[in-house]
Scaffold this active site. Sequence first.
Site, PDB file in Angstrom:
ATOM      1  CG  ASP A 134      -2.256   0.616   0.952  1.00  0.00           C
ATOM      2  OD1 ASP A 134      -2.357   1.390  -0.013  1.00  0.00           O
ATOM      3  OD2 ASP A 134      -3.211   0.373   1.723  1.00  0.00           O
ATOM      4  CB  SER A 148      -1.626   0.482  -3.395  1.00  0.00           C
ATOM      5  OG  SER A 148      -2.113  -0.722  -2.871  1.00  0.00           O
ATOM      6  NE  ARG A 172      -7.498  -1.056  -5.301  1.00  0.00           N
ATOM      7  CZ  ARG A 172      -7.709  -0.594  -4.069  1.00  0.00           C
ATOM      8  NH1 ARG A 172      -7.284  -1.271  -3.025  1.00  0.00           N
ATOM      9  NH2 ARG A 172      -8.381   0.522  -3.865  1.00  0.00           N
ATOM     10  CG  ASP A 187      -9.741   1.509  -0.525  1.00  0.00           C
ATOM     11  OD1 ASP A 187      -8.821   1.484  -1.356  1.00  0.00           O
ATOM     12  OD2 ASP A 187      -9.565   1.611   0.710  1.00  0.00           O
TER      13      ASP A 187
END
Length: 430
Positions: free
Chosen positions: A159, A191, A216, A220
Amino acid sequence: MGPIAVILQLLAVMSLTAAKDDGLVRTPPMGWMAWERFRCDVDCKDDPENCISEALFRDMADRLYEDGWKELGYEYVIIDDCWMSMERDKEGRLQPDPVRFPGGIAKLANYVHERGLKLGIYADMGTFTCMGFPGTTLDKIQIDAQTFASWGVDYLKFDGCSSNPLVQMLGYPLMSIALNATGRPIVYSCSWPAYLGGLPPFVNYNLMGEICHLWRNYYDIQDSWDSLQAIVDWFFNNQDEIQPAAGPGRWNDPDMLIIGNFGLSMDESRSQMALWAIMAAPLIMSTDLRHLDNGARAILQNKVAIAINQDPLGIQGRRLLKEKSRIEVYWRPLFQSASALVFLSRRTDMPYRYHTSLGKLHYEEGNYEAYDVFTGTTVKGLNSTTEITLSINPSGVVMWYVYPLRKHNHTTDTETLRLGYKTIMTNVII
Ligand code: GLA
């Protein structure tokens, strides 16, 4: 040389050494991840069944193993945020919360591996994780990669909270190199693009495909149809930028499957499964597999939807049409000249009767059949001009697997001609 030139040179070397064409995730990864459903519930006293603890991951590994998920390809059990202790150990290594993970991560990895599954874990390129646990600062990248490898971790979700674009630009490629250097095959989920707005010129998708296996791109997912629609809109509105980035070993990640939770109707659940298959998206469920109703289970375990998602060509699909009637048509080319079509209704009134033909959807002349993925019926005798009428439920889909029937040296034995059909349908109906 100025600092920018140094960084650029460093990145050029990194992308050479960090190529992710390493045979991992040649089709989109499948599995289960804690975050969307179980969040950062750390209160094991009050909520022992649902808190982030080793028991939760053992339970999910049991379900994947015993309830037929593993055979369908769902293999990664992925720990998300909130697994860590607030302190690193004396050697500077991350360690799990001792109360919630008393056995440690290596033992949990063992448990997962014994069931033929794989373990994923979460860390953050920055000072703190998104929920405030210890982050992986630049100086900690190597030790964290080594720690994960020594525990037997198979997948890292990295992340990007509590950092900035410069730190990310250095850290994400460095982690790729550090993971490679451990010698353990570890799927690397970045991410990074999501923190840069997801689009070029801020995101370099060529570089992404070289250093990460999946990434990603966007916000979210939350447990609602609205959230799901916002994601779908973003991905397909930007398909010219996003779609070419995907391929075997390199996947866009529109986030977890929320099927089985509280926010989607059955029709909306089928829509998520269908659109995630079109997008060649990772199929990472985040739901309570211990208490899953049969409707959700059937959708998540739909073999043809999974086979379409897992198609070996790994070409991400596209939106073909947005009709005034609020019907949208999505398409993905598949192995052996087959293809998938998804007809999605954004309407909120009643089932809509949509009229089209394969020709209108740019199919070549020829003879086709279509397998309706969610009803299990086959539509025969199609050619490019045959009028097709579909009834599409509000916020629902009709999903077709379409395959050509080829004329074959003087024989009309169609059985031998349904090549693509047979490939995808193995173990399904014939
Ligand atoms: C970010 C990520 C989510 C989840 C949380 C955990 O928001 O995008 O997927 O990992 O952090 O804190």
